[in-house]
Design an enzyme around this catalytic site. Structure first.
Site, PDB file in Angstrom:
ATOM      1  N   HIS A   1       3.294  -2.362 -11.694  1.00 46.03           N
ATOM      2  CA  HIS A   1       2.999  -3.319 -12.756  1.00 46.03           C
ATOM      3  C   HIS A   1       4.301  -3.903 -13.273  1.00 46.03           C
ATOM      4  O   HIS A   1       5.260  -3.170 -13.544  1.00 46.03           O
ATOM      5  CB  HIS A   1       2.257  -2.635 -13.905  1.00 46.03           C
ATOM      6  CG  HIS A   1       2.002  -3.523 -15.081  1.00 46.03           C
ATOM      7  ND1 HIS A   1       2.553  -3.296 -16.330  1.00 46.03           N
ATOM      8  CD2 HIS A   1       1.270  -4.653 -15.212  1.00 46.03           C
ATOM      9  CE1 HIS A   1       2.163  -4.231 -17.170  1.00 46.03           C
ATOM     10  NE2 HIS A   1       1.386  -5.079 -16.517  1.00 46.03           N
ATOM     11  N   SER A   2       4.362  -5.233 -13.376  1.00 44.19           N
ATOM     12  CA  SER A   2       5.506  -5.923 -13.958  1.00 44.19           C
ATOM     13  C   SER A   2       6.784  -5.568 -13.194  1.00 44.19           C
ATOM     14  O   SER A   2       6.851  -5.728 -11.974  1.00 44.19           O
ATOM     15  CB  SER A   2       5.602  -5.561 -15.445  1.00 44.19           C
ATOM     16  OG  SER A   2       6.556  -6.362 -16.104  1.00 44.19           O
ATOM     17  N   LEU A   3       7.804  -5.072 -13.882  1.00 44.81           N
ATOM     18  CA  LEU A   3       9.058  -4.734 -13.218  1.00 44.81           C
ATOM     19  C   LEU A   3       8.871  -3.644 -12.171  1.00 44.81           C
ATOM     20  O   LEU A   3       9.608  -3.589 -11.182  1.00 44.81           O
ATOM     21  CB  LEU A   3      10.092  -4.295 -14.264  1.00 44.81           C
ATOM     22  CG  LEU A   3      11.493  -3.967 -13.745  1.00 44.81           C
ATOM     23  CD1 LEU A   3      12.156  -5.186 -13.130  1.00 44.81           C
ATOM     24  CD2 LEU A   3      12.366  -3.398 -14.865  1.00 44.81           C
TER      25      LEU A   3
ATOM     26  N   SER B   1       6.637  -3.452  -9.975  1.00 48.74           N
ATOM     27  CA  SER B   1       6.314  -4.068  -8.682  1.00 48.74           C
ATOM     28  C   SER B   1       7.582  -4.566  -7.997  1.00 48.74           C
ATOM     29  O   SER B   1       7.703  -4.486  -6.768  1.00 48.74           O
ATOM     30  CB  SER B   1       5.327  -5.218  -8.883  1.00 48.74           C
ATOM     31  OG  SER B   1       5.900  -6.250  -9.671  1.00 48.74           O
TER      32      SER B   1
ATOM     33  N   PHE C   1       0.752  -5.923  -9.804  1.00 51.57           N
ATOM     34  CA  PHE C   1      -0.026  -6.403 -10.949  1.00 51.57           C
ATOM     35  C   PHE C   1       0.906  -7.124 -11.926  1.00 51.57           C
ATOM     36  O   PHE C   1       1.890  -6.544 -12.397  1.00 51.57           O
ATOM     37  CB  PHE C   1      -0.702  -5.243 -11.689  1.00 51.57           C
ATOM     38  CG  PHE C   1      -1.544  -4.368 -10.810  1.00 51.57           C
ATOM     39  CD1 PHE C   1      -2.345  -4.902  -9.819  1.00 51.57           C
ATOM     40  CD2 PHE C   1      -1.542  -2.983 -10.972  1.00 51.57           C
ATOM     41  CE1 PHE C   1      -3.118  -4.098  -9.010  1.00 51.57           C
ATOM     42  CE2 PHE C   1      -2.314  -2.168 -10.166  1.00 51.57           C
ATOM     43  CZ  PHE C   1      -3.101  -2.732  -9.177  1.00 51.57           C
TER      44      PHE C   1
END
Length: 720
Positions: free
Chosen positions: A350-352, A354, A509
């Site tokens: 999720h976010s960073l 990923s 995500f």
């Protein structure tokens, strides 16, 4: 704790009738008591600290039964360990404590519960201690057997419990200083309801999870310790994600479950924030942080700065080491605890998180056993046997005769990659071979197959040791201008650890991968590029997510096309989206019909009058004219009217778009459908949109669908 015998004197006393005020909240009940005593059925609970308050949560029915069987087995409970919650927690029966297996978490108290009283504010029932519950049960047994009620007990905390009858039992807490005035227990505070047995209290008890695990997914969080608007940790958010997946398996994979084809997918969190901030960097930051707006600065240091930490060679190394080592450690421990596991592994970020996984995946090798101990030295070229020499490259281009020229000029592969067309012309290379060489090495420079030294001015920006087959991205600059362009994708110079497994699918995500690649100086992903060890890649995002960016336009930069719309988990599109599309389609149809009508009216207005004979001779041509005129493009008489408007029906027949091999030839970008309330104001729900994935049924269903699709298992009914 005093025994029942010590309470005989208290039990023989009749409790005075409650005052009207204290009993006004009780409902009228049937006072007929059953003289037959039945032992209470215990249920096991554990205590969690939620919002600085103790909350007792029941184990699911299967775990409670296992704990009760272990408790009643007659063996010594000390040292007895019972796995619960799908194997993610262990209960040490002798200690009555529950410990997390795969991550760090405070141990929680475990209790075998039979009697409960209603709490102060939230109206949730709180279990009595096991020892006092036994006293209550024995007192209840005597009252039922002898049919003698209205007895009272005093708990170790000097709280009064009065058993009026089998269906009316109350609990009084002492009021501070009330005993000094000699007040009776029935006058001390508001009475609370007492219940016997878990079946008589309002609490949700789940059935449990399937024992069979089909697939393992590691979930890596983004910036900061909190992962949603409720400031919950990655462990709590992944728990929600897992719960949603279990519900969707029952509703959308019902046939496969009935046929015992599937079990469940296990989601395990990976935490890198705590190890990063335990390095002492927080103390260093605190020394230089200004004292004003303290809370905002603390939030910035604890959350926003994680992005900058990842772009620092020192702390980036800590982050990638933590993520990779944690996934390897958890995977090894998971196999030890589940030796029968034969499923695959996927990863989600999720976010960073990923971006961290993306960088790790791009630095893997096909062979898990091929470990290059010299990789990632910051200012030296790694010798790789699988990288062709300059002579082999020229032979591949059928330009071997020019090798002697480069050898004479002492030009190796790295020097040749820096040469411009003018440099090659001065060496005496003809135009045709020059173009071939420049195109070949420009492609290699833009890929991830060559590594060259990092100049001092670009220290920390070279990407280490990428496998030859990982042809990836195109840079934004040109070597002709003399500027140094990094061969890799702008990652900092760190040693990327090897994963001990090959992930099947990578789910991102709300991912900023596309933005980071662009900022690193890359504008195109080679369509032939794919992760060395991972076959699938899905970029999932909410349309209002301010952190999310697309990937497909970097693969196909010259074509504009929409991302794949994720179907609603109940099928079809959301109603407001269908209404919006219907109105758009209707307006396009009206526009096309209006343009057609104007076109015909203008032609009839400007057409010269025909003689009667000519009209009869050319009747067929006149009838066919509108048809032919629509086929032949012509300059519109009105400059503001576009006669080349394509009907909606034609637009929908778009040929399939080739988005490269990053996801095995499948689409990469998948967008969620916003909720009706979110469509009213995009900015109001922007932050929430970035944190919505943990409880999104549509997101979870896409993950499950893609995972089980690799096993040949599909949804009961395909979603439209």
């Amino acid at each position: 704790m005093s025994s029942v015998e010590s309470h005989q004197e208290q039990l023989s006393q009749s409790d005075p009738s409650p005052s009207p005020n204290s009993c006004s909240s009780f409902e009228l009940i049937d006072m007929d008591a059953c003289s037959l005593y039945e032992p209470v059925s215990p249920h096991w609970f554990y205590c969690k600290i939620i919002d600085s308050k103790e909350t007792w949560i029941p184990f699911n029915s299967e775990d409670s039964q296992q704990l009760e069987e272990a408790y009643g087995s007659g063996k010594d409970c000390n040292g007895r360990v019972v796995p619960t919650d799908g194997g993610r927690y262990d209960v040490h029966l002798g200690e009555r404590m529950r410990y997390a297996v795969y991550w760090d978490e405070l141990a929680s108290e475990v209790r075998r519960c039979t009697w409960f009283y209603k709490g102060d504010k939230d109206n949730k029932y709180v279990p009595y201690s096991e020892s006092f519950s036994q006293v209550l049960e024995e007192t209840y047994m005597l009252a039922v057997t002898l049919d003698e009620w209205k007895k009272k007990l005093e708990s170790p905390n000097r709280e009064i419990i009065i058993l009026h009858n089998p269906k009316l039992m109350v609990h009084y807490q002492p009021v501070t200083g009330s005993d000094e005035w000699g007040s009776t227990p029935t006058e001390q505070g508001r009475p609370r309801t007492v219940k016997r047995g878990v079946e008589n209290i309002s609490v949700d008890i789940h059935c449990g999870e399937p024992l069979q695990i089909d697939h393992l997914v590691f979930v890596v969080h983004g910036i900061g310790p909190a992962c949603d608007l409720r400031f919950r940790s990655i462990v709590q958010c992944v728990n929600d994600f897992r719960s949603v997946s279990l519900n969707l398996l029952q509703t959308h994979f019902k046939k496969a479950q009935e046929n015992q084809q599937i079990g469940r997918v296990e989601f395990l969190p990976v935490n890198w924030h705590s190890p990063l901030h335990s390095t002492g960097v927080d103390v260093d930051l605190q020394r230089i942080t200004l004292p004003s707006i303290n809370r905002l600065r603390h939030f910035t240091n604890d959350t926003i700065l994680d992005v900058f930490f990842y772009n620092s060679p020192t702390y980036c190394q800590t982050i990638v080491d933590t993520v990779a080592s944690e996934m390897n450690r958890i995977y090894t421990l998971f196999l030890q605890r589940n030796p029968e596991f034969k499923g695959g592994v996927s990863i989600a970020g999720h976010s960073l998180g990923s971006l961290i996984l993306f960088d790790i995946l791009t630095n893997q090798k096909d062979s898990l056993g091929d470990i290059d101990s010299k990789k990632d030295l910051p200012n030296s070229v790694m010798a790789q046997g699988d990288i062709p020499t300059l002579e082999e490259d020229l032979k591949k281009l059928q330009l071997s005769e020019f090798f002697s020229i480069f050898e004479k000029e002492k030009v190796d592969k790295e020097a040749l990659a820096l040469c411009t067309d003018k440099d090659l012309q001065e060496m005496g290379i003809p135009l045709g071979p020059r173009k071939k060489i420049l195109n070949y090495f420009r492609t290699r420079k833009n890929s991830m197959g060559i590594n060259r030294p990092t100049p001092p001015s670009a220290s920390g920006m070279n990407m280490p040791n990428i496998p030859k087959e990982s042809e990836f991205c195109s840079c934004t600059g040109d070597t002709a201008n003399g500027d140094y362009m990094d061969v890799g994708i702008g990652q900092v110079s760190v040693k990327y650890p090897r994963l001990i497994y090959k992930p099947e699918i990578f789910f991102a995500f709300g991912s900023p991968i596309g933005m980071f690649l662009t900022v690193r100086g890359l504008k195109r992903i080679d369509p032939n590029y794919k992760f060395p060890t991972c076959k699938g890649f899905f970029n999932i995002y909410h349309p209002f997510d301010p952190v999310a960016y697309r990937i497909e336009p970097m693969v196909v930069p010259g074509v504009e096309f929409e991302p794949m719309l994720i179907p609603h988990h109940k099928g079809r599109k959301r109603m407001h989206l269908e209404l919006r599309e219907g109105l758009t389609r209707m307006s396009m149809d009206l526009k096309n019909n209006l343009l057609g009508s104007l076109r015909m009216a203008w032609k009839s207005f400007t057409r010269a009058p025909y003689p009667a004979l000519q009209a009869s001779e050319t009747a067929e041509e006149t009838e066919a004219e509108p048809e032919s005129s629509s086929e032949k493009p012509s300059v519109p008489p009105y400059p503001d009217i576009n006669t080349e408007e394509t009907p909606v029906a034609v637009k929908e027949e778009v040929p399939p778009i080739n988005v490269g091999m990053l996801n095995g030839g499948q689409r990469i970008d998948y967008v969620l459908q916003e909720k009706p309330i979110e469509s009213f104001n995009e900015y109001l729900f922007a932050l929430q949109s970035h944190l919505c994935y943990w409880e999104s049924e549509d997101t979870v269903l896409l993950v499950l669908k893609e995972i089980y699709q690799t096993k040949g298992i599909f949804l009961d009914q395909p979603l439209q």
